[in-house]
Design a protein around this motif. Structure first.
Motif, PDB file in Angstrom:
ATOM      1  N   ASP A  34       0.790  -1.253  -0.049  1.00  0.00           N
ATOM      2  CA  ASP A  34      -0.052   0.074   0.012  1.00  0.00           C
ATOM      3  C   ASP A  34       0.823   1.383   0.027  1.00  0.00           C
ATOM      4  O   ASP A  34       0.616   2.199  -0.872  1.00  0.00           O
ATOM      5  CB  ASP A  34      -0.890  -0.004   1.125  1.00  0.00           C
ATOM      6  CG  ASP A  34      -2.046  -0.913   0.934  1.00  0.00           C
ATOM      7  OD1 ASP A  34      -2.602  -1.211  -0.218  1.00  0.00           O
ATOM      8  OD2 ASP A  34      -2.252  -1.723   1.995  1.00  0.00           O
ATOM      9  N   SER A  35       1.763   1.264   0.879  1.00  0.00           N
ATOM     10  CA  SER A  35       2.768   2.302   0.966  1.00  0.00           C
ATOM     11  C   SER A  35       3.413   2.654  -0.259  1.00  0.00           C
ATOM     12  O   SER A  35       3.899   3.805  -0.975  1.00  0.00           O
ATOM     13  CB  SER A  35       3.848   2.656   2.064  1.00  0.00           C
ATOM     14  OG  SER A  35       4.370   1.464   2.016  1.00  0.00           O
ATOM     15  N   GLN A  76      -6.158  -3.109  -4.235  1.00  0.00           N
ATOM     16  CA  GLN A  76      -4.905  -2.548  -4.780  1.00  0.00           C
ATOM     17  C   GLN A  76      -4.761  -2.252  -6.276  1.00  0.00           C
ATOM     18  O   GLN A  76      -4.061  -1.214  -6.467  1.00  0.00           O
ATOM     19  CB  GLN A  76      -3.440  -3.435  -4.094  1.00  0.00           C
ATOM     20  CG  GLN A  76      -3.617  -3.560  -2.629  1.00  0.00           C
ATOM     21  CD  GLN A  76      -2.817  -4.641  -2.254  1.00  0.00           C
ATOM     22  OE1 GLN A  76      -2.638  -5.910  -2.730  1.00  0.00           O
ATOM     23  NE2 GLN A  76      -2.119  -4.576  -0.778  1.00  0.00           N
ATOM     24  N   LYS A  79      -6.055   0.824  -6.943  1.00  0.00           N
ATOM     25  CA  LYS A  79      -5.386   1.902  -6.224  1.00  0.00           C
ATOM     26  C   LYS A  79      -4.409   2.347  -7.612  1.00  0.00           C
ATOM     27  O   LYS A  79      -4.075   3.267  -8.159  1.00  0.00           O
ATOM     28  CB  LYS A  79      -4.848   1.794  -5.151  1.00  0.00           C
ATOM     29  CG  LYS A  79      -4.372   2.974  -4.460  1.00  0.00           C
ATOM     30  CD  LYS A  79      -3.748   2.616  -3.072  1.00  0.00           C
ATOM     31  CE  LYS A  79      -2.808   3.579  -2.509  1.00  0.00           C
ATOM     32  NZ  LYS A  79      -2.562   3.146  -1.182  1.00  0.00           N
TER      33      LYS A  79
END
Length: 384
Positions: A34-35, A76, A79
């Motif tokens: 995620d980061s 994800q 994103k």
């Protein structure tokens, strides 16, 4: 700005690192996904401001590779594609590829990538023999590979590439033939073929040092190469680059940019860029990459201006990888010199050895030259 450049986006996460792989990819680092995606979005934003128009990049091709991009879960993936869509004008993109591995590819993910505009899939099959797959550290079976291709076709993908490897541990001529024959029944549009290379720092290189790696001998590997290079063209796949075969019109446009000395921008950990004669490289370490991008740095921890000598060498190496060869007129246009002025002696030598042939417009590898490409490339290194 013309849009004749490519964009590469690197997803460095894997479920398991393959035993032959030396790419910047990592298993067991899912906690950073995620980061990492947030940093990737920030890097795309910074690049779009610097290299884009109205805050958006306008490339001809986009390629999402890895690692295993298909390892990302649906949220994800959404994103990732939201960031790509925000900072890249996908309406202008001619070819949008994503790499995927069997065992990580489901109907929902295929539906999502189709919806976002991905029009080409590159599926890492490597072999259609379970024993070979196990020995090289793949996480999927041959049947799962077949099912992944079929599922993609059912979802409407009509530009699918698969990778196959030869010279693998435990691979025989019979198992290779069976794999290739099975692959030909899949009706894909593109096949990439790679001989196993032992790269430093991989599981295989360590196994070899300990005397634990049993590979086919050179004669068997040569027979495998000869078989593949004969059987694929007989089945309609035209060889357009040393390792790549395609049905007419399905050559990889993104990879052709690399081989034709065209600029490209790379995003993500370990990604490389080549932009207007300069080369950049991002940090390969995931945490370091995230930290650098978060502090607002853009494109690369190393910058190198490509000098004329190196540029000429690379122009020739890359051109010779293509079956169309080096365009002599383009060489003259770029360097203001006739190619024979610079490489006259190696050209004569390689032609005498039947490794190189010349037409009025090009210099290209012969069939024998394709087999011994590294020998020819070595002759195009200029002395200081």
């Amino acid at each position: 700005m013309d849009n004749n450049f490519g964009v590469y986006v690197h997803i460095p996460f894997c479920k398991q690192k393959c035993f032959y792989c030396d790419f910047p990819s990592f298993a067991g680092r899912e906690r950073f996904i995620d980061s990492y995606l947030a940093a990737l979005g920030r890097e795309l934003e910074l690049a779009a401001e610097k290299y884009g128009e109205q805050g958006r990049l306008k490339p001809a091709t986009v390629y999402v590779g890895g690692g295993t991009p298909s390892l990302l879960d649906l949220k994800q993936m959404e994103k990732l594609f939201l960031a790509i869509n925000k900072y890249i004008d996908l309406a202008l993109v001619d070819e949008f590829t994503i790499e995927a591995n069997p065992g990580t590819l489901g109907s929902d993910k295929l539906g999502l990538v189709k919806e976002i505009g991905v029009n080409r899939l590159s599926i890492g099959v490597q072999s259609l023999n379970d024993n070979c797959l196990k020995k090289i550290g793949r996480i999927h079976t041959a049947q799962e590979a077949v099912e992944s291709v079929r599922l993609a076709q059912e979802k409407g993908f009509d530009n699918i590439s698969i990778d196959l490897m030869y010279g693998l541990p435990g691979q025989t001529m019979e198992t290779l033939k069976a794999s290739v024959e099975k692959a030909l029944t899949l009706d894909v549009q593109h096949i990439s073929i790679y001989g196993l290379q032992l790269e430093e720092g991989t599981v295989f290189s360590r196994q070899q040092e300990m005397g634990k790696l049993q590979l086919p001998d050179d004669e068997q590997v040569e027979m495998m190469y000869d078989y593949i290079t004969e059987v694929l063209p007989l089945n309609g796949y035209t060889r357009y680059e040393i390792s790549n075969y395609a049905l007419p019109g399905f050559e990889s446009k993104h990879n052709c940019l690399y081989w034709q000395d065209v600029s490209y921008l790379g995003f993500g950990a370990g990604a490389h860029s080549y932009w207007q004669g300069s080369r950049y490289e991002n940090p390969a370490d995931i945490e370091r990459y995230i930290g650098r991008i978060s502090s607002g740095e853009i494109l690369g921890c190393m910058e190198e201006q490509v000098g004329e000598k190196e540029h000429m060498e690379e122009f020739c190496f890359l051109g010779l990888r293509m079956t169309s060869g080096i365009n002599k007129e383009k060489f003259k246009e770029v360097f203001n010199k006739d190619i024979h002025e610079v490489f006259g002696e190696p050209i004569r030598e390689m032609k005498d050895k039947d490794l190189l042939e010349e037409t009025s417009t090009s210099l290209r590898l012969t069939k024998l030259g394709m087999k011994y490409g590294n020998v020819v490339f070595g002759e195009f290194i200029l002395e200081n």
